[in-house]
Design a protein around this motif. Structure first.
Motif, PDB file in Angstrom:
ATOM      1  N   UNK A   3       0.813  -1.214   0.000  1.00 38.63           N
ATOM      2  CA  UNK A   3       0.000   0.000   0.000  1.00 38.63           C
ATOM      3  C   UNK A   3       0.848   1.267   0.000  1.00 38.63           C
ATOM      4  N   UNK A   4       2.055   1.189   0.517  1.00 44.39           N
ATOM      5  CA  UNK A   4       2.915   2.366   0.563  1.00 44.39           C
ATOM      6  C   UNK A   4       2.635   3.231   1.786  1.00 44.39           C
ATOM      7  N   UNK A   5       3.172   4.438   1.770  1.00 43.11           N
ATOM      8  CA  UNK A   5       3.123   5.307   2.953  1.00 43.11           C
ATOM      9  C   UNK A   5       1.704   5.701   3.344  1.00 43.11           C
ATOM     10  N   UNK A   6       0.784   5.762   2.388  1.00 42.74           N
ATOM     11  CA  UNK A   6      -0.590   6.153   2.714  1.00 42.74           C
ATOM     12  C   UNK A   6      -1.310   5.134   3.595  1.00 42.74           C
ATOM     13  N   UNK A   7      -0.796   3.916   3.688  1.00 44.08           N
ATOM     14  CA  UNK A   7      -1.439   2.876   4.500  1.00 44.08           C
ATOM     15  C   UNK A   7      -1.491   3.262   5.973  1.00 44.08           C
ATOM     16  N   UNK A   8      -0.583   4.124   6.410  1.00 42.68           N
ATOM     17  CA  UNK A   8      -0.563   4.544   7.809  1.00 42.68           C
ATOM     18  C   UNK A   8      -1.155   5.936   8.003  1.00 42.68           C
ATOM     19  N   UNK A   9      -1.791   6.462   6.961  1.00 45.84           N
ATOM     20  CA  UNK A   9      -2.459   7.763   7.030  1.00 45.84           C
ATOM     21  C   UNK A   9      -3.954   7.508   7.240  1.00 45.84           C
ATOM     22  N   UNK A  10      -4.420   7.745   8.449  1.00 50.72           N
ATOM     23  CA  UNK A  10      -5.799   7.411   8.804  1.00 50.72           C
ATOM     24  C   UNK A  10      -6.811   8.158   7.930  1.00 50.72           C
ATOM     25  N   UNK A  11      -6.590   9.429   7.658  1.00 50.20           N
ATOM     26  CA  UNK A  11      -7.525  10.175   6.819  1.00 50.20           C
ATOM     27  C   UNK A  11      -7.600   9.578   5.413  1.00 50.20           C
ATOM     28  N   UNK A  12      -6.452   9.219   4.850  1.00 54.45           N
ATOM     29  CA  UNK A  12      -6.437   8.595   3.527  1.00 54.45           C
ATOM     30  C   UNK A  12      -7.194   7.278   3.556  1.00 54.45           C
ATOM     31  N   UNK A  13      -6.938   6.488   4.588  1.00 57.09           N
ATOM     32  CA  UNK A  13      -7.594   5.176   4.694  1.00 57.09           C
ATOM     33  C   UNK A  13      -9.103   5.324   4.834  1.00 57.09           C
ATOM     34  N   UNK A  14      -9.557   6.328   5.566  1.00 53.67           N
ATOM     35  CA  UNK A  14     -11.005   6.545   5.696  1.00 53.67           C
ATOM     36  C   UNK A  14     -11.622   6.882   4.344  1.00 53.67           C
ATOM     37  N   UNK A  15     -10.895   7.638   3.540  1.00 49.57           N
ATOM     38  CA  UNK A  15     -11.405   8.011   2.216  1.00 49.57           C
ATOM     39  C   UNK A  15     -11.319   6.859   1.222  1.00 49.57           C
ATOM     40  N   UNK A  16     -10.505   5.856   1.520  1.00 45.24           N
ATOM     41  CA  UNK A  16     -10.292   4.741   0.590  1.00 45.24           C
ATOM     42  C   UNK A  16     -10.601   3.399   1.259  1.00 45.24           C
TER      43      UNK A  16
END
Length: 97
Positions: free
Chosen positions: A26-39
């Motif tokens: 998943x890369x660095x965004x996997x640990x970004x909670x806001x990104x994960x909520x949107x995806x």
């Protein structure tokens, strides 16, 4: 025959490995909670569209790092996540703050 390995420990180790591989893909965004909520995963999006969760009690069995569990809570559900991967649970605790 006793092989000397604890099946639960073996399963936990395997799921830790799977979770770390998923994070790597998943890369660095996997640990970004806001990104994960949107995806959210497609199946989570479908569940949220089809079933109102406000006031419901939900067990998210195999919750991984708890992003869907957090979404359920934000939408008014009494949600609890469970996962066998210690790495995923540790990340869920970080997401929860």
């Amino acid at each position: 025959m006793n092989t000397g390995t604890d099946p639960q420990t073996s399963a936990s180790t395997e799921y830790d490995h799977l979770y770390r591989n998923w994070l790597s893909r998943m890369g660095s965004q996997a640990l970004d909670l806001d990104w994960r909520r949107r995806h959210l995963l497609w199946r989570h999006r479908v569940l949220l569209r089809r079933y109102p969760v406000r006031g419901k009690r939900v067990l998210d069995f195999g919750c991984m790092d708890g992003v869907f569990t957090l979404m359920l809570q934000q939408l008014g559900a009494e949600a609890v996540g469970f996962d066998i991967s210690a790495d995923a649970v540790a990340q869920a605790e970080k997401f929860r703050g």
